[in-house]
Structure formats: C-alpha cells, structure tokens
Design a protein around this motif. Structure first.
Motif, PDB file in Angstrom:
ATOM      1  N   ILE A  36       3.811   3.069 -10.793  1.00 32.17           N
ATOM      2  CA  ILE A  36       3.565   2.533  -9.453  1.00 32.17           C
ATOM      3  C   ILE A  36       4.877   2.407  -8.686  1.00 32.17           C
ATOM      4  CG2 ILE A  36       2.815   0.479  -8.181  1.00 32.17           C
ATOM      5  CD1 ILE A  36       0.669   0.076 -10.320  1.00 32.17           C
ATOM      6  N   ALA A  37       5.916   1.909  -9.360  1.00 31.29           N
ATOM      7  CA  ALA A  37       7.217   1.769  -8.705  1.00 31.29           C
ATOM      8  C   ALA A  37       7.787   3.130  -8.321  1.00 31.29           C
ATOM      9  CB  ALA A  37       8.183   1.033  -9.629  1.00 31.29           C
ATOM     10  N   MET A  38       7.602   4.124  -9.185  1.00 31.37           N
ATOM     11  CA  MET A  38       8.145   5.450  -8.928  1.00 31.37           C
ATOM     12  C   MET A  38       7.409   6.135  -7.771  1.00 31.37           C
ATOM     13  SD  MET A  38       8.277   8.719 -11.525  1.00 31.37           S
ATOM     14  CE  MET A  38       6.477   8.841 -11.544  1.00 31.37           C
ATOM     15  N   VAL A  39       6.087   6.021  -7.743  1.00 32.54           N
ATOM     16  CA  VAL A  39       5.286   6.738  -6.751  1.00 32.54           C
ATOM     17  C   VAL A  39       5.299   6.035  -5.395  1.00 32.54           C
ATOM     18  CG1 VAL A  39       2.954   7.513  -6.154  1.00 32.54           C
ATOM     19  CG2 VAL A  39       3.804   7.776  -8.501  1.00 32.54           C
ATOM     20  N   PHE A  40       5.185   4.703  -5.405  1.00 35.77           N
ATOM     21  CA  PHE A  40       5.022   3.972  -4.145  1.00 35.77           C
ATOM     22  C   PHE A  40       6.260   3.183  -3.732  1.00 35.77           C
ATOM     23  CE2 PHE A  40       0.762   4.335  -6.051  1.00 35.77           C
ATOM     24  CZ  PHE A  40       0.128   5.057  -5.063  1.00 35.77           C
ATOM     25  N   GLY A  41       7.191   2.973  -4.663  1.00 40.41           N
ATOM     26  CA  GLY A  41       8.396   2.246  -4.330  1.00 40.41           C
ATOM     27  C   GLY A  41       8.135   0.762  -4.106  1.00 40.41           C
ATOM     28  N   ALA A  42       9.132   0.084  -3.574  1.00 43.87           N
ATOM     29  CA  ALA A  42       9.013  -1.344  -3.253  1.00 43.87           C
ATOM     30  C   ALA A  42       8.968  -1.476  -1.739  1.00 43.87           C
ATOM     31  CB  ALA A  42      10.192  -2.121  -3.823  1.00 43.87           C
ATOM     32  N   GLY A  43       7.885  -2.032  -1.235  1.00 45.23           N
ATOM     33  CA  GLY A  43       7.766  -2.149   0.212  1.00 45.23           C
ATOM     34  C   GLY A  43       6.395  -2.661   0.607  1.00 45.23           C
ATOM     35  N   ALA A  44       6.042  -2.432   1.859  1.00 46.38           N
ATOM     36  CA  ALA A  44       4.809  -2.985   2.408  1.00 46.38           C
ATOM     37  C   ALA A  44       3.573  -2.459   1.685  1.00 46.38           C
ATOM     38  CB  ALA A  44       4.721  -2.663   3.901  1.00 46.38           C
ATOM     39  N   ILE A  45       3.585  -1.188   1.307  1.00 46.95           N
ATOM     40  CA  ILE A  45       2.408  -0.587   0.670  1.00 46.95           C
ATOM     41  C   ILE A  45       2.145  -1.237  -0.689  1.00 46.95           C
ATOM     42  CG2 ILE A  45       1.504   1.540  -0.341  1.00 46.95           C
ATOM     43  CD1 ILE A  45       2.942   3.073   1.853  1.00 46.95           C
ATOM     44  N   THR A  46       3.206  -1.365  -1.483  1.00 39.70           N
ATOM     45  CA  THR A  46       3.048  -1.993  -2.797  1.00 39.70           C
ATOM     46  C   THR A  46       2.698  -3.470  -2.651  1.00 39.70           C
ATOM     47  OG1 THR A  46       4.704  -0.458  -3.664  1.00 39.70           O
ATOM     48  CG2 THR A  46       4.133  -2.325  -5.035  1.00 39.70           C
ATOM     49  N   ASP A  47       3.269  -4.143  -1.660  1.00 38.06           N
ATOM     50  CA  ASP A  47       2.911  -5.541  -1.396  1.00 38.06           C
ATOM     51  C   ASP A  47       1.418  -5.676  -1.120  1.00 38.06           C
ATOM     52  OD1 ASP A  47       5.521  -6.298  -1.714  1.00 38.06           O
ATOM     53  OD2 ASP A  47       5.945  -6.495   0.428  1.00 38.06           O
ATOM     54  N   ALA A  48       0.892  -4.758  -0.320  1.00 38.59           N
ATOM     55  CA  ALA A  48      -0.532  -4.798   0.022  1.00 38.59           C
ATOM     56  C   ALA A  48      -1.385  -4.660  -1.233  1.00 38.59           C
ATOM     57  CB  ALA A  48      -0.860  -3.686   1.019  1.00 38.59           C
ATOM     58  N   TRP A  49      -0.988  -3.752  -2.122  1.00 36.18           N
ATOM     59  CA  TRP A  49      -1.743  -3.574  -3.359  1.00 36.18           C
ATOM     60  C   TRP A  49      -1.690  -4.813  -4.238  1.00 36.18           C
ATOM     61  CZ3 TRP A  49      -5.316  -1.744  -6.275  1.00 36.18           C
ATOM     62  CH2 TRP A  49      -5.216  -1.856  -7.660  1.00 36.18           C
ATOM     63  N   LEU A  50      -0.518  -5.381  -4.400  1.00 30.44           N
ATOM     64  CA  LEU A  50      -0.368  -6.556  -5.266  1.00 30.44           C
ATOM     65  C   LEU A  50      -1.193  -7.734  -4.755  1.00 30.44           C
ATOM     66  CD1 LEU A  50       3.474  -6.390  -6.000  1.00 30.44           C
ATOM     67  CD2 LEU A  50       1.591  -5.800  -7.553  1.00 30.44           C
ATOM     68  N   VAL A  51      -1.199  -7.926  -3.437  1.00 34.42           N
ATOM     69  CA  VAL A  51      -1.975  -9.027  -2.859  1.00 34.42           C
ATOM     70  C   VAL A  51      -3.469  -8.753  -2.991  1.00 34.42           C
ATOM     71  CG1 VAL A  51      -2.579 -10.200  -0.704  1.00 34.42           C
ATOM     72  CG2 VAL A  51      -0.184  -9.791  -1.283  1.00 34.42           C
TER      73      VAL A  51
END
Length: 202
Positions: A36-51
């Motif tokens: 997940i970190a490799m494909v989407f990185g750290a940012g708004a998109i990953t934040d949205a998924w985690l929430v």
C-alpha cells in the motif's frame, strides 16, 4: 492412557497448524502495508483509505471477532455435544440468517450515511476532495462487517469440527487480496477513470 495421548497429539497438531497460519498471516500483513505504501504513498489518498476502513474494522474487532464468537461458540459446542450435529447446524443456520438481516441493515446505514460517518471519525477533513473520497470508500466497503461476521461464525463452526488451519489462515487470504488489488486492480481502475484506491475497497 492411549486416549489421553491421542488428545494431546491432536491438540499439539492443532496448535502447530494455528501457529503456522498466524505466522503466514502476519508476514503477509507486513507485505500488505509495504505494498500500500509503495503503490499509493503517504498522502490524502492513503489517509482516506485508513479513515474509511477504521470504523468497520473497529466494529469487526468488537462484533465479529469479539462478542459474537464469545457468545456463539460455547453455545454451538454445547448443542453439538449434547444434541448432535443436526441441532448444531440448525443453530448455526439461525445465527447466520439473523446476522444477514441485522448486519445487512447496518451495511445499508453505512452506505446511506457515509458522509456522517466521515464527520464522526475524521471531522477535520471538511468539505474537500479527501472527504468525498473517504465517503465513497465507506460506501464501497459497507458490506464488509456483514461478510466478516458471517466468516467468523463459519470459522468458529470449523473449529468445533476440528478444522483449525483454514480458519486461522483467512487473514492471509485478506492480505493477499489487498496486495493483488493494489498491484493489479488499481491501475486498471485508474485507466478507466476511477480513483485507484477504490481497488482496496473492492
């Protein structure tokens, strides 16, 4: 005593199976997070998924893998030992049917009130594209709690019949699905005009 030795051997074999399955699941969990970190990185998109995943994930821990198993499994085992398989299967069927109705309604509530749940768990997002993405992801994963609860019941029933490895390794299947979705489905969705992160929700 031969009977006692046989039971000990069976218990040791079950413990080895469960330990191996849990180890596999944990290692694949690490691979999942790295992917997940490799494909989407750290940012708004990953934040949205985690929430989006936080609320159903928390309810899964409380309901599907917590209270449900604590209440259902002792009853199922008692019925199985005292009244036989037929009565145990009827009990399992009743519980599964009840869960499909009850958690089906919960899934609909998640879907309909997804915006409200974003405000509940991430009110700092505000009316932004991140907010809209999170709400959409909640709608996509709204059936998650229902499906996990049903799987939890079936896993417990398998344990009652002496099948331990498959229930213990189910988390590994989940991790493999997430990794595969991130690597293969995300680019396909993006090429068709959808946010790539939807792949994890699906």
């Amino acid at each position: 005593n031969w009977s006692l030795m046989a039971r000990k051997h069976k218990a040791a074999k079950a413990a080895r199976s469960v330990s191996a399955a849990v180890l596999i699941s944990r290692l694949l969990g690490l691979v999942r997070e790295l992917t997940i970190a490799m494909v989407f990185g750290a940012g708004a998109i990953t934040d949205a998924w985690l929430v989006a995943f936080r609320l159903p994930g928390m309810l899964r821990d409380l309901v599907a893998e917590g209270a449900l198993n604590s209440a259902f499994m002792p009853t199922f085992n008692r019925v199985l030992s005292r009244q036989g398989e037929g009565a145990a299967w009827r009990l399992g069927s009743l519980v599964i049917s009840s869960l499909m109705v009850l958690l089906g309604v919960v899934s609909i509530i998640f879907y309909v009130f997804s915006d409200w749940f974003v405000y509940l768990v991430a009110f700092g997002f505000g009316p932004t594209s991140k907010f809209e993405l999170t709400s959409s992801l909640i709608r996509i994963i709204s059936p998650f709690l229902l499906l996990v609860a049903l799987a939890s019941v079936l896993m417990g029933m398998l344990n009652s019949f002496g099948r331990f490895f498959l229930p213990a390794v189910t988390t590994a299947f989940f991790n493999v699905a997430v990794v595969g979705s991130a690597i293969f489905a995300a680019p396909w969705l993006e090429s068709h005009g959808f946010p790539a992160i939807y792949a994890l929700g699906v």
